[in-house]
Design an enzyme around this catalytic site. Structure first.
Site, PDB file in Angstrom:
ATOM      1  N   PHE A  11       0.829  -1.217   0.000  1.00 16.16           N
ATOM      2  CA  PHE A  11       0.000   0.000   0.000  1.00 16.16           C
ATOM      3  C   PHE A  11       0.862   1.265   0.000  1.00 16.16           C
ATOM      4  O   PHE A  11       0.847   2.052  -0.957  1.00 16.16           O
ATOM      5  CB  PHE A  11      -0.931  -0.069   1.211  1.00 16.16           C
ATOM      6  N   TYR A 140       3.571  -5.740  17.955  1.00 18.83           N
ATOM      7  CA  TYR A 140       3.801  -4.909  16.773  1.00 18.83           C
ATOM      8  C   TYR A 140       4.487  -3.601  17.163  1.00 18.83           C
ATOM      9  O   TYR A 140       5.485  -3.183  16.567  1.00 18.83           O
ATOM     10  CB  TYR A 140       2.474  -4.617  16.067  1.00 18.83           C
ATOM     11  N   ASN A 169      -2.239   7.233  11.328  1.00 14.09           N
ATOM     12  CA  ASN A 169      -3.110   6.299  10.607  1.00 14.09           C
ATOM     13  C   ASN A 169      -3.149   6.646   9.119  1.00 14.09           C
ATOM     14  O   ASN A 169      -3.859   7.563   8.696  1.00 14.09           O
ATOM     15  CB  ASN A 169      -4.518   6.333  11.199  1.00 14.09           C
TER      16      ASN A 169
END
Length: 729
Positions: A11, A140, A169
């Site tokens: 992405f 993570y 984000n």
């Protein structure tokens, strides 16, 4: 320059690849395709399907010697890291260490890597700053924090220039439903599937959403920056999930929301302070959350439409194949059926007329001939066989037996006639059909070749256009345009015009540049500045009606190019607009015409646009400061302004040999206001009336020499105002 992007098919990585490609970099990608898709990267690149932990990565580093490495390959799911922390550590830590090690070993100049806002943990005292203590709550976030420590140590131990970004984000096109910004893609996909949006909690939880192209731009800017360390990469704007739903409802009003209980350990508020990255990288986010959502929604809607089109195309292709098979069957079946129908008619006519070799004309010959003409060799032979069978039947009906027919020469003669007619007619028609097919094939091949060449031509044009844009937007031209913007920063029109000569000459690399001011009636041009011309070569004023090329420029407002190489006409002339009217024109000459191309024309257009923009800004400033610019109630310039213009005239004289006259005025029982009312109408657009520091009235006459003094004094004659030449430039 060569840049390696790990996770480049993913992405964020694919958008970074697009950004670097636009800037002319050679793109290399390493991706194991666990979440990436090769279709995400359409630009020219070299790709390797490898894991970043794979030892074979060293061969790639050894072969290409990268200038920069952008490490985006990672396991990005927080939930997966909780389920399988070993896999998360292996992907996020071991992969980064391998890339750091190879970068240091093979002389990479810049190493950029992705960290995350997840390192801040559950701390809701926003905005988070880079120096805040971190406390990740999931494997993570822990692995991302460990990455930061490794990168810092490689900078200290091996002098590898590293910079990391703690992403907020991220959302945008090509995003899957995982990762930290996945709520946007999840909601949009549900929206397009007409499913309700699953809202967990009250929807007031906030996030710092950043559009992916803003991320790619910051990563690109960091390559050549001198700073190292860690930076938050965000918009520093809080948007709630309810805000997200509200924006999406504007795109699709009939959306539905399914409310669910809040999830455990779901962070209520997250926002990152981006002051450091904006300051050190001269970066700022370009897209608001609403604008980014609109672009993202359009992308996903377009992908959905393409998928539907692909399914429809597959069904259409299958239908076409089925129809083609049916046409192929009909191609043989229909002529055969028509042949048999014609034979039945022939048999009826033959038997009704009691046809025989001595009687009326043989109908079967007509039948064979017609079938051969209509359908060619194959059907002609079938008609011959059917005719022979019919002839045999007729002979048997006449009382002959088969044995006697074998000795009957007339019988065999008629058979020979049938065969001859069938073969000749069928062969002739078949040959004609073959020639037609060959011609159609040639036409088809020629059409395909034309289409191929046309596509090649378009590709070449695209490459040329792209190259031209690169030339205009990067490298040497970038520096020249930057120089132009700096040179044209003045807020005084006179100085802008003077600077414009230098700017045009430098950027266009021409020998001769001339700038004329256009009067308000668009009928005369007054020389403002020039370079490369002898003083006697240029006219101080031009009447537009005497020069067709000037009329064209003023009428259509476009660049004039002297394609016919007319004598005494510049190579290019461009208008400079102010308030929808041509305020000046710029002419360039002295370039070899054989080296002139569309590039120079476009570059001239860009340069004149810059000058027009600077000039418009200067005029706007003058309008806004009119009260401070002039002596009250007059058009007489204040001392500071007049001194600045006089200095500019001196520079023009020194650089471009454009003369001027400065007249000192003595007033005899007359006010400045009355003197202004008398003198101002007698001046040209390029002349100035002002006062010096001693409040003495002076007249500055542009492009005027000593030979013009007599005419000027006569024009300015007044019983109470006397003039004396103070200086000649």
């Amino acid at each position: 320059m060569k840049v390696l992007i790990t996770g480049g098919y993913g992405f964020i990585g694919s958008h970074i690849a697009d950004r670097f490609h636009k800037e002319g970099y050679e793109i290399y990608i390493i991706d194991n395709l666990s979440t990436g898709n090769k279709a995400n990267v359409q630009v020219k690149h070299r790709g390797y399907v490898l894991d970043v932990k794979d030892p074979k990565c060293e061969e790639i580093f050894r072969a290409y010697r990268f200038d920069a490495v952008v490490h985006m390959a990672a396991q990005v799911s927080v939930s997966k890291s909780l389920v399988n922390p070993h896999l998360d550590t292996e992907a996020n830590v071991l992969g980064l260490v391998n890339m750091l090690d190879l970068s240091a070993k093979y002389g990479v100049k810049r190493f950029i890597y992705a960290s995350s806002a997840a390192v801040y943990g559950l701390d809701e005292q926003v905005p988070h700053q880079e120096d805040k203590a971190v406390d990740p709550i999931a494997p993570y976030g822990i692995s991302k924090y460990v990455n930061e420590i490794y990168a810092k140590k490689w900078l200290e131990l091996y002098d590898l220039s590293t910079i990391g970004f703690r992403f907020s984000n991220v959302y945008g096109p090509r995003q899957n439903s995982g990762g930290e910004g996945g709520v946007v893609s999840i909601f949009i996909n549900d929206l397009l599937d007409n499913k309700p949006l699953k809202l967990y909690g009250d929807g007031e939880q906030t996030r710092d959403f950043i559009y992916v192209e803003d991320v790619a731009d910051a990563v690109f800017r960091s390559v050549n920056a001198s700073v190292t360390g860690l930076y938050n990469l965000s918009t520093n704007q809080s948007s709630s999930v309810n805000d997200l739903i509200e924006y999406l409802s504007q795109l699709q009003p009939d959306l539905k929301v399914q409310k669910n209980p809040p999830r455990d350990q779901d962070i209520k508020h997250s926002r990152l302070d981006n002051a450091a990255v904006m300051r050190d990288l001269d970066w700022a986010p370009l897209y608001s959350f609403k604008e980014g959502l609109e672009r993202t929604y359009a992308y996903f809607a377009g992908q959905r439409a393409q998928a539907e089109v692909a399914v429809s195309a597959a069904a259409t292709a299958e239908l076409k194949q089925s129809k083609a098979r049916m046409r192929q069957r009909r191609k043989w079946l229909l002529p055969t059926l028509e042949n048999f129908a014609a034979f039945i008619l022939t048999a009826w006519l033959s038997l009704s007329l009691v046809d025989n070799m001595y009687g009326v004309i043989d109908v079967k010959l007509f039948y064979i001939t017609i079938i051969g003409i209509l359908y060619g060799n194959r059907q002609a032979l079938i008609s011959v066989v059917l005719s022979i069978c019919l002839l045999t039947y007729q002979e048997l009906q006449a009382g002959r037996d088969l044995l006697s027919l074998t000795y009957d020469t007339d019988f065999f003669f008629r058979i020979a006639i049938y065969l001859f007619i069938g073969l000749v007619v069928g062969y002739a028609i078949e040959r004609k059909n073959v020639r037609i097919a060959q011609q159609e094939q040639k036409v088809s091949e020629a059409t395909e070749r034309y289409d191929f060449l046309e596509n090649i031509y378009k590709e070449v044009r695209d490459v040329k256009d792209e190259l031209q844009l690169r030339i205009l937007n990067s490298g040497d031209s970038y520096g020249k345009i930057y120089y132009a913007t700096k040179e044209l920063e003045s807020l005084e029109p006179e100085i802008v015009f003077n600077s414009a000569v230098n700017v045009v000459k430098s950027i266009m690399r021409v020998e001769k540049v001339t700038i004329y001011r256009v009067n308000k009636y668009q009928s005369y041009l007054r020389l403002l500045a020039s370079s490369g011309h002898h003083a006697d070569d240029l006219k101080k004023s031009l009447r537009v009606a005497d020069f067709p090329y000037l009329q064209k420029v003023l009428e259509n407002g476009q660049i004039y190019v002297n394609k016919e190489l007319e004598a005494d006409v510049p190579l290019m002339v461009a208008p400079i607009y102010h308030r929808d009217q041509v305020a000046a024109i710029i002419a360039v000459d002295g370039m070899k015409f054989e080296s002139f191309s569309l590039y120079h024309q476009n570059l001239f257009q860009i340069t004149t646009n810059l000058i027009a923009s600077a000039l418009s800004k200067a005029f706007t400033f003058i309008d806004a400061t009119e009260n401070d610019r002039y002596v009250e109630g007059t058009t007489i310039l204040q001392p500071a302004i007049f001194s600045e213009i006089l200095q500019s005239k001196n520079e023009i004289k020194h650089q471009h040999q454009v003369p001027y006259l400065l007249l000192q005025s003595a007033l005899d029982d007359i006010s400045l206001q009355e003197a202004s009312q008398f003198i101002t109408p007698l001046l040209r657009e390029t002349d100035y009336l002002g006062v010096n520091k001693e409040q003495q009235l002076q007249v500055l006459l542009s492009n005027t020499s000593e030979q013009d003094i007599e005419v000027i004094m006569s024009r300015l004659s007044h019983p109470k105002i006397s003039f004396a030449v103070l200086s000649e430039g």
